[in-house]
Write an enzyme that holds these catalytic residues in place. Structure first.
Site, PDB file in Angstrom:
ATOM      1  CG  HIS A 132       1.466   7.787 -16.514  1.00 32.90           C
ATOM      2  ND1 HIS A 132       0.609   7.613 -17.579  1.00 32.90           N
ATOM      3  CD2 HIS A 132       2.706   7.958 -17.058  1.00 32.90           C
ATOM      4  CE1 HIS A 132       1.287   7.673 -18.713  1.00 32.90           C
ATOM      5  NE2 HIS A 132       2.570   7.886 -18.418  1.00 32.90           N
ATOM      6  CG  ASP A 162      -5.345   5.422 -16.238  1.00 35.58           C
ATOM      7  OD1 ASP A 162      -5.186   6.637 -16.073  1.00 35.58           O
ATOM      8  OD2 ASP A 162      -4.490   4.683 -16.752  1.00 35.58           O
TER       9      ASP A 162
END
Length: 375
Positions: A132, A162
């Site tokens: 992540h 992200d």
């Protein structure tokens, strides 16, 4: 049926297939939709929750396909054949195993831009590992630079990996490849990896290190909390102010407005004095509330701004005046950005729409990039 006709942005007419995922892919697709692109999201049956409050999914037209079925793979390839670009964010080789990899897609549509969004990239020792945002920014050195006062690394939400190093590089790469395809007639694969994008964003700091102006010790440098004139300060009410008075004229304005008459503050760029000057400023900022400091400093050339809560931001006078947030689909959400003078971006519709049939999308599109090229 939800139509694409409401689109007004500069990407109106651009057709994009998004394979539903999490993180940077949906955010990139939201931005592209806000700018006018017709984004069709392929989701697994039951995956599209059509919740209007899921603002990141706004502006898409969803279809549900079971990619374990040959008939649905064929439908996906029909959509790909009529699109300008495709976005997928699975691990490497997943799309290939489904029969939807770049070779198959480009065979169907030679002008297609095939944009792949991952954390580690399509190759390298970690390419097949799960991860992540926090993991991807860890290996770049970015996470090491975000530290609390006690030295613990602090995750900067998922903005750096992200969204900064992921979604924004995906959007730039996809649009660049679309522009190139319009002149060459040939599509290509865009490998957008968060670890690459974040590393690229850190170029300035590698340059400062090369020039001897950045140290390896976090919290001792100009922009990482080391400088007394570029950091946050707790106020008497428990809230905080941000100070960014780097240039001499802005530092002078801060000194004038905040009453920093102590000669010690003359040594603005003496790094050895920064810890002492931080302690002095910490004591000074505790003498007033955040609102008092804001009234005194905000809007001046002291480069100061109150730190407001995440969900208080829509009420800040500056953001309210610019209409940075909008009321849409029953909730307050960020407005499209950036802004265009002639072809304004807009939220096409909320995420609260039902899934459509592939035949509806194809009938709406009417033709494909390949047919348009031959016309």
């Amino acid at each position: 049926m939800v139509s694409k006709d409401k689109a007004t942005g500069p990407l109106r007419g651009v057709r994009i297939i998004e394979f539903a995922g999490i993180g940077p892919g949906p955010y990139a697709s939201m931005m592209l939709s806000d700018m006018g692109a017709d984004v069709v999201t392929i989701a697994r049956p039951g995956q599209w929750k059509n919740d209007a409050r899921n603002f990141v999914n706004r502006g898409r037209r969803p279809v549900e396909l079971d990619l374990k079925k040959k008939d649905d793979i064929a439908k996906a390839l029909e959509l790909i054949g009529a699109a300008d670009a495709l976005i997928e964010g699975f691990r490497p080789q997943v799309m290939e195993r489904l029969g939807l990899g770049p070779d198959e897609a480009l065979k169907r549509n030679p002008r297609l831009v095939y944009a792949r969004m991952t954390g580690w990239g399509q190759e390298g020792p970690l390419a097949m590992a799960a991860g992540h945002d926090i993991n991807y920014i860890a290996i770049t050195g970015a996470l090491d630079s975000f530290r609390s006062h006690d030295g613990e690394p602090v995750a900067p939400l998922n903005l750096v990996g992200d969204y900064g190093g992921g979604a924004l590089f995906l959007v730039v790469g996809l649009l660049a490849a679309i522009i190139e395809a319009r002149s060459s007639g040939k599509g290509q694969v865009v490998d957008a990896a968060m670890c690459d994008g974040v590393s690229n964003m850190l170029t300035m700091f590698h340059a400062l290190k090369a020039m001897g102006r950045w140290t390896d010790e976090a919290g001792t440098n100009l922009l990482d909390g080391g400088a007394h004139f570029y950091r946050t300060y707790k106020c008497g009410c428990g809230n905080y102010m941000s100070i960014g008075a780097i240039e001499p004229q802005f530092y002078a304005e801060l000194r004038k407005l905040a009453g920093l008459a102590d000669d010690a503050f003359d040594a603005q760029n003496d790094r050895a004095k920064w810890p002492e000057l931080q302690r002095k400023l910490e004591a000074i900022f505790l003498t007033k509330t955040r609102d008092e400091w804001s009234k005194l400093l905000e809007g001046s050339d002291a480069c100061a701004a109150a730190i407001v809560g995440l969900f208080d931001a829509p009420k800040h006078p500056h953001l309210a005046a610019r209409k940075t947030f909008v009321e849409h689909a029953g909730g307050v959400q960020p407005a499209p950005a950036p802004r265009f003078s002639r072809t304004p971006s807009a939220i096409q519709h909320s995420a609260g729409v039902d899934a459509l049939q592939v035949s509806d999308i194809l009938a709406d599109w009417g033709d494909s990039p390949a047919r348009r090229a031959r016309a």
